[in-house]
Design a protein around this motif. Structure first.
Motif, PDB file in Angstrom:
ATOM      1  N   GLN A 236     -14.990   1.049   0.615  1.00 52.15           N
ATOM      2  CA  GLN A 236     -13.850   1.861   1.045  1.00 52.15           C
ATOM      3  C   GLN A 236     -12.616   1.015   1.334  1.00 52.15           C
ATOM      4  OE1 GLN A 236     -15.078   4.251   4.387  1.00 52.15           O
ATOM      5  NE2 GLN A 236     -16.637   5.360   3.221  1.00 52.15           N
ATOM      6  N   THR A 237     -12.831  -0.240   1.749  1.00 51.65           N
ATOM      7  CA  THR A 237     -11.732  -1.144   2.083  1.00 51.65           C
ATOM      8  C   THR A 237     -11.852  -2.391   1.232  1.00 51.65           C
ATOM      9  OG1 THR A 237     -11.675  -0.355   4.368  1.00 51.65           O
ATOM     10  CG2 THR A 237     -10.616  -2.475   3.916  1.00 51.65           C
ATOM     11  N   LEU A 238     -10.713  -2.815   0.662  1.00 51.77           N
ATOM     12  CA  LEU A 238     -10.690  -3.996  -0.196  1.00 51.77           C
ATOM     13  C   LEU A 238      -9.836  -5.088   0.435  1.00 51.77           C
ATOM     14  CD1 LEU A 238     -11.417  -5.122  -3.136  1.00 51.77           C
ATOM     15  CD2 LEU A 238      -9.042  -4.535  -3.675  1.00 51.77           C
ATOM     16  N   ILE A 239     -10.358  -6.312   0.412  1.00 48.85           N
ATOM     17  CA  ILE A 239      -9.578  -7.487   0.780  1.00 48.85           C
ATOM     18  C   ILE A 239      -9.334  -8.278  -0.494  1.00 48.85           C
ATOM     19  CG2 ILE A 239      -9.508  -9.602   2.141  1.00 48.85           C
ATOM     20  CD1 ILE A 239     -11.251  -8.277   4.184  1.00 48.85           C
ATOM     21  N   GLY A 240      -8.055  -8.351  -0.905  1.00 49.17           N
ATOM     22  CA  GLY A 240      -7.712  -8.999  -2.167  1.00 49.17           C
ATOM     23  C   GLY A 240      -7.349 -10.461  -2.051  1.00 49.17           C
ATOM     24  N   GLY A 241      -7.226 -10.962  -0.813  1.00 52.63           N
ATOM     25  CA  GLY A 241      -6.950 -12.385  -0.622  1.00 52.63           C
ATOM     26  C   GLY A 241      -5.486 -12.746  -0.537  1.00 52.63           C
ATOM     27  N   LEU A 246      -4.406  -4.391   3.502  1.00 58.02           N
ATOM     28  CA  LEU A 246      -5.695  -4.119   2.886  1.00 58.02           C
ATOM     29  C   LEU A 246      -5.515  -3.178   1.701  1.00 58.02           C
ATOM     30  CD1 LEU A 246      -7.718  -3.596   6.186  1.00 58.02           C
ATOM     31  CD2 LEU A 246      -7.734  -5.624   4.716  1.00 58.02           C
ATOM     32  N   GLY A 247      -6.571  -3.053   0.890  1.00 58.01           N
ATOM     33  CA  GLY A 247      -6.481  -2.235  -0.306  1.00 58.01           C
ATOM     34  C   GLY A 247      -7.387  -1.027  -0.276  1.00 58.01           C
ATOM     35  N   THR A 248      -7.055  -0.062  -1.135  1.00 58.50           N
ATOM     36  CA  THR A 248      -7.832   1.164  -1.305  1.00 58.50           C
ATOM     37  C   THR A 248      -8.256   1.280  -2.763  1.00 58.50           C
ATOM     38  OG1 THR A 248      -5.916   2.526  -1.880  1.00 58.50           O
ATOM     39  CG2 THR A 248      -6.418   2.255   0.480  1.00 58.50           C
ATOM     40  N   ARG A 249      -9.107   2.234  -3.040  1.00 61.49           N
ATOM     41  CA  ARG A 249      -9.524   2.457  -4.425  1.00 61.49           C
ATOM     42  C   ARG A 249      -8.329   2.924  -5.270  1.00 61.49           C
ATOM     43  NH1 ARG A 249     -15.023   1.952  -4.464  1.00 61.49           N
ATOM     44  NH2 ARG A 249     -15.143   2.639  -6.619  1.00 61.49           N
ATOM     45  N   ALA A 250      -7.402   3.657  -4.649  1.00 64.01           N
ATOM     46  CA  ALA A 250      -6.197   4.076  -5.377  1.00 64.01           C
ATOM     47  C   ALA A 250      -5.356   2.874  -5.784  1.00 64.01           C
ATOM     48  CB  ALA A 250      -5.376   5.039  -4.524  1.00 64.01           C
TER      49      ALA A 250
END
Length: 347
Positions: A236-241, A246-250
């Motif tokens: 559900q939550t993305l950490i892209g570095g 933070l990121g989402t699936r959208a």
């Protein structure tokens, strides 16, 4: 939510070698620099504190840290802290962030495990500040690359894996997996199932276009394919570095659209751009590199133009890096996909 941008003087002070250089840098006229489109408000993350960092809770015992440019995450456990990546721009602010959280929660603050997402110094170049007693976990290829680098700021991993590895510490679990090369030969996926969080570095840039040259990826087709792999993974939550939020699936779907549009525009450009003017200008001089450079530069600009126009206002910095991203796409299509344009098989 506001931009997490440290004061320029504070940022530069990290690396300026001397007053003379600092003075020459300060003398550069700001009005000589180009202007770019405004950054969409949704691209910004939370404001950093006076020390230059933000630390926030994702879920349960999982936290993230950013300085507005780079990101890390850590798990507090009953046995110590598991840290993922140690970007040098955050540096010792990682120690401050961890102490801030663990003191409030009355948990051990010592970092017992440090996971490397991949070997690149901009993401693990502060790894040495955690000392020699830390267990360092990484892909086997990361160890090979770091052996060759011989960088004391990036100590060698003490635990490596090839495909999958489950790290369990103090009642918490991280699932590490390797899905082949993408941005780098060793870049891994780091999942925290209890927090429904996935960390994948240098692939997705939530709210922004990818960094120049398609994130400086060493395997562009695999980097493109990684977007689908990220979306096929539960989280559900993305950490892209990178960057401040933070990121989402959208966010992943939107960047994938950007990349696919850039690929389509590049393919069309290579099929339509007339090479005649470039050969006419430089062919007689015998300057083969001038022919290639002028054609490839023109192809990148032509391929980038409609994509930059479409995504400006939707993705931050679409007008900053889309031309360099198109240049990387042009070269990948020529080399990896055999879309050679005027440089195809001679009749």
């Amino acid at each position: 939510m506001v931009a997490a941008v440290p004061a320029a003087a504070g940022l530069l002070a990290l690396n300026l070698p001397g007053n003379a250089f600092a003075a020459s840098m300060a003398a550069a006229p700001a009005d000589a620099l180009p202007d770019y489109a405004p950054v969409p408000p949704g691209a910004f993350g939370p404001a950093v504190n006076a020390s230059g960092y933000y630390v926030g809770q994702i879920s349960g015992n999982l936290y993230w840290v950013t300085d507005g440019f780079y990101q890390s995450m850590f798990l507090t456990t009953t046995e110590g802290v598991v840290l993922v990546d140690a970007p040098p721009t955050i540096g010792r602010n990682l120690l401050r962030a961890i102490e801030e959280v663990t003191s409030a929660r009355r948990r051990p603050s010592r970092v017992t495990h440090l996971v490397y997402s991949h070997s690149h110094a901009d993401h693990i170049g502060a790894a040495a500040i955690f000392g020699n007693g830390v267990k360092r976990v990484a892909h086997a290829e990361t160890k090979r690359l770091l052996k060759a680098a011989r960088d004391t700021n990036r100590p060698l991993p003490t635990v490596t894996f090839d495909d999958c590895y489950e790290l369990q510490v103090g009642g918490e679990r991280l699932a590490l997996s390797y899905h082949g090369p993408n941005h780098s030969p060793d870049n891994i996926f780091i999942s925290v199932p209890s927090a429904a969080t996935l960390m994948v570095v240098d692939v997705i840039f939530p709210g922004w276009v990818p960094f120049k040259n398609l994130a400086e990826s060493q395997d562009v087709p695999a980097w493109i394919a990684a977007h689908d792999t990220v979306l096929a993974t539960p989280w559900q939550t993305l950490i892209g570095g990178h960057l401040g939020r933070l990121g989402t699936r959208a966010d992943v779907a939107l960047q994938r659209d950007y990349v696919n549009d850039l690929a389509s525009s590049t393919r069309a450009t290579l099929g339509a751009l007339d090479p005649t003017p470039f050969f006419a200008k430089y062919g007689a001089t015998g300057n083969a590199w001038a022919i290639f450079k002028s054609y490839l530069d023109a192809a990148a600009e032509q391929a980038a133009a409609p994509v930059a126009a479409k995504y400006t206002g939707r993705l931050a910095a679409a007008d900053v890096f889309t031309t360099s991203n198109a240049a990387a796409m042009v070269n990948s299509m020529r080399i990896d996909a055999d879309i050679l344009g005027p440089f195809a098989i001679h009749p």
